[in-house]
Structures are given as structure tokens and as C-alpha cells.
Design an enzyme around this catalytic site. Structure first.
Site, PDB file in Angstrom:
ATOM      1  N   SER A  57      -0.320  -6.605   1.220  1.00 38.60           N
ATOM      2  CA  SER A  57      -0.045  -5.588   2.218  1.00 38.60           C
ATOM      3  C   SER A  57      -1.272  -5.003   2.904  1.00 38.60           C
ATOM      4  O   SER A  57      -0.946  -4.176   4.105  1.00 38.60           O
ATOM      5  CB  SER A  57       0.943  -4.452   1.483  1.00 38.60           C
ATOM      6  OG  SER A  57      -0.102  -3.662   0.525  1.00 38.60           O
TER       7      SER A  57
ATOM      8  N   SER B 192      -1.994  -7.132  -3.351  1.00 35.90           N
ATOM      9  CA  SER B 192      -2.180  -6.611  -1.851  1.00 35.90           C
ATOM     10  C   SER B 192      -3.643  -6.656  -1.148  1.00 35.90           C
ATOM     11  O   SER B 192      -3.949  -6.286  -0.026  1.00 35.90           O
ATOM     12  CB  SER B 192      -1.724  -5.371  -1.563  1.00 35.90           C
ATOM     13  OG  SER B 192      -0.191  -5.654  -1.364  1.00 35.90           O
TER      14      SER B 192
ATOM     15  N   LYS C 164      -7.052   1.594   4.588  1.00 31.07           N
ATOM     16  CA  LYS C 164      -5.525   1.243   4.634  1.00 31.07           C
ATOM     17  C   LYS C 164      -4.958   2.642   4.922  1.00 31.07           C
ATOM     18  O   LYS C 164      -5.405   3.653   4.097  1.00 31.07           O
ATOM     19  CB  LYS C 164      -5.118   0.657   3.305  1.00 31.07           C
ATOM     20  CG  LYS C 164      -3.806   0.286   3.231  1.00 31.07           C
ATOM     21  CD  LYS C 164      -3.490  -0.526   1.904  1.00 31.07           C
ATOM     22  CE  LYS C 164      -2.170  -1.145   1.697  1.00 31.07           C
ATOM     23  NZ  LYS C 164      -2.156  -1.998   0.415  1.00 31.07           N
TER      24      LYS C 164
HETATM   25  N1  GLN Z   1       3.561  -8.250  -2.457  1.00 26.37           N
HETATM   26  C1  GLN Z   1       3.789  -7.290  -3.529  1.00 26.37           C
HETATM   27  C2  GLN Z   1       4.993  -6.377  -3.345  1.00 26.37           C
HETATM   28  O1  GLN Z   1       5.595  -6.608  -2.069  1.00 26.37           O
HETATM   29  C3  GLN Z   1       2.616  -6.503  -3.745  1.00 26.37           C
HETATM   30  C4  GLN Z   1       2.282  -5.439  -2.996  1.00 26.37           C
HETATM   31  C5  GLN Z   1       0.949  -4.555  -3.387  1.00 26.37           C
HETATM   32  O2  GLN Z   1      -0.046  -4.995  -3.839  1.00 26.37           O
HETATM   33  N2  GLN Z   1       1.033  -3.187  -2.655  1.00 26.37           N
HETATM   34  O3  GLN Z   1       5.241  -5.545  -4.109  1.00 26.37           O
END
Ligand code: GLN
Length: 486
Positions: free
Chosen positions: A151, A175, A76
Site C-alpha cells: 500500500s 506494504s 506515507k
Molecule cells: N496487502 C496487504 C493487505 O492488504 C498488506 C498491506 C500492508 O502491509 N499495509 O493487507
């Protein structure tokens, strides 16, 4: 056909295939498939080919090759790599070259893996669909009109579409697991502290953990064995010995106690997801596991608690992007204050600004006690619920997400709807647990569904062996999106 890291590295180690051929094929697949999916922000063809030929020469010299020799991987784009750029999906870091490399990238390379590119994400990992990337939205390989999840959507799509055999993401509130479930691959979030975060660009430092996307549980075990362990450069990484996750995959399911909590099966759960998750749990029972009913009374506060804690930490972590130290700087600022304000105003996208404002508000004097401190207290209660549950069960089974992958644009204008989709995943981060998403079926439209297994801290062996045993009786992890078969 997608190839596992396990098989690929074996064929490179035994000389059946050269690393150069394997990596060339991966790069060809990347250029053939990625224009439709947009999983990658950047690719590293030259350095990947050089690394592959170094592996081949080492083999010719009779050197022992690592457990991931010649395996094409991706990370990532919030993980710093010595080569290329690290953007975090943000304009503010659009041309950022990291002066150091993440510990996990060092580990992958030392094991012989070959980094072929950096994958797309929601800006600074804030989101659940990659629609918050400043550059483009990653598409779901099962249906390119749908999101890949987020994400770490780029990493999940890259594995699902067979462009790489394994990838790393980060999981602050789901994510890794959410995109894994949307794309039909395995997603593992290790326990907080199991993997060094050195070189992971911080979002919520008490919640962030680097995780793995793989086609099956065995590959996830292999990758975890490579990246886990203490690192002096991350003081939160623990000294606990790293077990051999691959050999413990054979633990039988017989007698495994699986906790089922009604809090995970309440209102808002799509019927297809409920049915499929329940069927997966039944399958585990058929193989000798027993289910136990548990209660997690504070889970319902998880979303509110997470969005206060994570935004508070984000607002402080993101203060460093000031137009001076890193990345984008506004052209022709009027004065020093304008350097900060304009650089940040131009560099950050809407969701990141929303989180910074939310977090700064929750931390400001007068509101600190009411929001931030209260959220920390609730976090403690959530953790206590899990501690109690794990006194009687080995793992907890639940859906990963209330729905399958939604259409691109469907939730983009409604942040609250997007946040609510994290309900089942974020308590693992709040409580410092480990958790995995395993493919367990498809909805009526043919989109993948994931089963979540949560374990107490450092129970990765149990999660991986449970997932592996489940995969001995099911073939959902072997299904490939139409794009791969074509
Ligand atoms: N969807 C969650 C957020 O927007 C988790 C994001 C993540 O795990 N990086 O914070």
C-alpha cells in the site's frame, strides 16, 4: 540522475550546495513528474522551503548539521504530520488535521530532513496496488500503465522517480517491500518494535511497522539509524540499543548462511521472477555466501492467517471513526445511530468495509474460537518454523512477490487474487521478523524485480550489509525509470 540522501546531505553539510537549492529542485521535480505518477496526496512547499532556509542559516552560524541535512523526504499519508492533512487515503479523513506528529517525522526533522509531501496509499493501508486509495491510483514510474504496488505505492514511486531521496511507508503484510520491488527501489521492514509507531494510524496493531524506501542499502541504513529506537509513547517499541547501521555495511558476505525454502518457489511464481531471484542468490554464493535448504511447513497457511488477524485488528482499530471523534460526519443524521452508520457508510471505501466485516465476523461470539483463535495458533506455528530455521541460517532469501507490477485494473475486481500476491511477504509480519527488498533484475517487459531477504528479530544489520554487499557487485539499484532520464 537520482541523488542519494548520503551524497545530498554531505554536500549540504559541507556547503557545496544550499538546502534551499536542493529543496527547490525537489519541489520542481515533484511538480514536473507527479502529474503523470500521482505519488503525492499533498505537498508542503512553503514549510519545506522554510525548513531548508533554517538549515542554511544554522550552517552559516557554524552549527553542526544532522545526518540528513537538507534531504527532501516524503512520508506515507497514514503518518501524522504537524503540518497539512493526514488522510490515510480515505474520504473519512479527507480533511483531518492531526493534533500531534508521528515520532518518525520528529526524528527525520531533527536529523535535518525536509518533508516535502505526503504520499498516496491504499485506504488505511489495505491493499497491494494503491487502487484502493479514495483519491487516485499511483502509477509505476517504469510503466505508467502498471501499478506501483501498495500500500505504500506513493512512497515507492516518489523515490523511484527521484522526487525524493528517501521515504517512509508502513508494512503490515508487505506494504513497504512489495511496492519497493515493483518500483525497483530498496524497501526495509524493520523488526516489530524497532521503530516507534506513535503517530502511525493503526491498521493491524500487532503487525504494523514503519518501513523505509530508499534508492540503495546505504541510504536505508542511514534512515534506519535516524528513526530506530525506543520511544516512551509507544510501549511496543523496544529498548534494544540502536547499532550504527552504516558502519556495519562493510561486513563481508563470506560464510553468510542463506536459507532457501521451496515454499517460496512453488506454484504461481512467474518464470521471470523465479529466474531472476535464483540468479541473485547465485551471485551471493559467488561472493562467499552458502545456501542451506530449510523447510517452513506452515507458510502455506499465511494468507488465511494474516487476513483473519489483520482484519480482526482493523475492525477494532477502525471503530473509532464514528462521525463524532474524527473526520467525516454525515449531513442531517436522523438520530445517534444514524450518525455512526451514515458517517461510516459514506466515509469508508469498499475494501475497508470488506475488512471490517471480515474482522467483526471472525471476532464475533461463536466464530471467535473457530477463526480468530485458530489464526493465532497458526501464527504461533509460523513463527516457530522461522525460529527453527534461524537456528541454522542467518537470512532467508526469496522473491518478494510472485509477479512483477500488474496492469492497473487487472486485479482490482478480484480481492482474493490481490490477497494471494502477499504470500511471500506477510509471514515476516506474522512472525515479527525484519525483511528487505533489494532490486535484483527486470522481467521481459522491463519491470523491476526484488529479492527478499528475511532475518530474525533485530538482524537489520545483517540484512542491510548483505544488500549493500550485493550492490557492490550489481547495478540494478542504479537503473532509473525512463521518466527520470528524460
Ligand atoms: N496487502 C496487504 C493487505 O492488504 C498488506 C498491506 C500492508 O502491509 N499495509 O493487507
Amino acid at each position: 540522475m537520482r541523488e542519494t540522501a548520503w551524497d545530498l546531505s554531505a554536500s549540504v553539510r559541507t556547503g557545496k550546495r544550499s538546502a534551499v537549492d536542493v529543496v527547490r529542485e525537489a519541489l520542481d521535480r515533484l511538480s514536473g513528474r507527479d502529474p503523470r505518477l500521482k505519488a503525492f496526496i499533498s505537498s508542503l512547499p512553503e514549510t519545506a522551503m522554510q525548513a531548508a532556509s533554517r538549515i542554511d542559516s544554522a550552517r552559516q552560524r557554524g552549527e553542526r548539521l544532522g545526518p540528513l541535512a537538507g534531504v527532501p523526504v516524503a512520508v506515507k499519508d497514514n503518518l501524522c504530520a504537524a503540518k497539512g492533512i493526514t488522510t490515510c487515503g480515505s474520504r473519512i479523513l479527507e480533511n483531518y488535521r492531526a493534533p500531534y506528529q508521528a515520532h518518525v517525522v520528529d526524528r527525520l526533522e531533527a536529523a535535518g530532513a525536509i518533508l516535502i509531501g505526503k504520499t498516496n496509499l491504499d485506504e488505511f493501508a489495505m491493499g497491494s496496488s494503491t487502487e484502493n486509495s479514495a483519491f487516485f491510483t499511483t502509477r509505476n514510474p517504469w510503466d505508467t500503465r502498471s501499478v506501483a504496488g501498495g500500500s505504500s505505492g506513493g512512497s515507492a514511486a516518489a523515490v523511484a522517480a527521484g522526487m525524493v531521496s528517501g521515504a517512509l511507508g508502513s508494512d503490515t503484510g508487505g506494504s513497504v517491500r512489495l511496492p519497493a520491488s515493483f518500483c525497483g527501489v530498496v524497501g526495509l521492514k524493520p523488526t516489530y518494535g524497532r521503530v516507534s509507531r506513535f503517530g502511525l494510524v493503526a491498521f493491524g496493531s500487532s503487525l504494523d511497522q514503519i518501513g523505509i524506501l530508499a534508492t540503495d542499502a546505504r541510504d536505508a541504513a542511514l534512515l534506519l539509524s535516524v528513526i530506530a529506537g525506543h520511544d516512551a509513547r509507544d510501549s511496543t517499541s523496544v529498548c534494544e540499543p540502536v547499532p550504527d547501521y552504516v558502519t556495519s555495511l562493510d561486513r563481508p558476505l563470506k560464510g553468510l548462511r542463506i536459507g532457501i525454502s521451496e515454499e517460496y518457489f512453488g506454484e504461481g511464481l512467474a518464470e521471470d521472477v523465479r529466474r531472476t531471484t535464483e540468479a541473485a542468490i547465485k551471485e551471493l554464493e559467488k561472493q562467499g555466501a552458502v545456501t542451506v535448504s530449510i523447510h517452513l511447513p506452515h507458510m502455506k497457511y499465511g494468507v488465511a492467517c494474516y487476513y483473519i488477524v489483520s482484519s480482526a485488528e482493523a475492525s477494532s482499530n477502525l471503530a473509532r471513526y464514528d462521525g463524532v471523534h474524527f473526520g467525516h460526519r454525515a449531513a442531517k443524521p436522523k438520530d445517534a445511530m444514524d450518525v455512526y452508520c451514515s458517517s461510516r457508510g459514506e466515509g469508508f471505501g469498499a475494501e475497508v468495509k470488506r475488512r471490517i466485516m471480515l474482522g467483526t465476523y471472525a471476532l464475533s461470539s461463536g466464530y471467535y474460537d473457530a477463526y480468530y483463535l485458530k489464526a493465532l495458533q497458526v501464527r504461533r506455528l509460523i513463527k516457530r518454523d522461522f525460529d527453527r530455521a534461524f537456528e541454522t541460517v542467518d537470512v532467508i532469501a526469496s522473491p518478494v512477490s510472485p509477479t512483477t507490477a500488474f496492469a492497473i485494473g487487472e486485479k482490482a475486481g478480484d480481492p482474493l487474487a490481490m490477497y494471494l500476491g502477499d504470500l511471500y511477504t506477510l509471514s515476516a509480519n506474522l512472525a515479527g521478523l525484519c525483511a528487505i527488498s533489494v532490486p535484483c533484475g527486470f522481467d521481459r517487459a522491463g519491470l523491476p524485480i526484488g529479492l527478499q531477504l528475511l532475518g530474525p528479530p533485530f538482524a537489520e544489520e545483517t540484512l542491510l550489509s548483505t544488500a549493500h554487499q550485493y550492490q557492490q557487485f550489481t547495478d540494478f539499484h542504479l537503473q532509473e525509470p525512463p521518466l527520470v532520464a528524460a
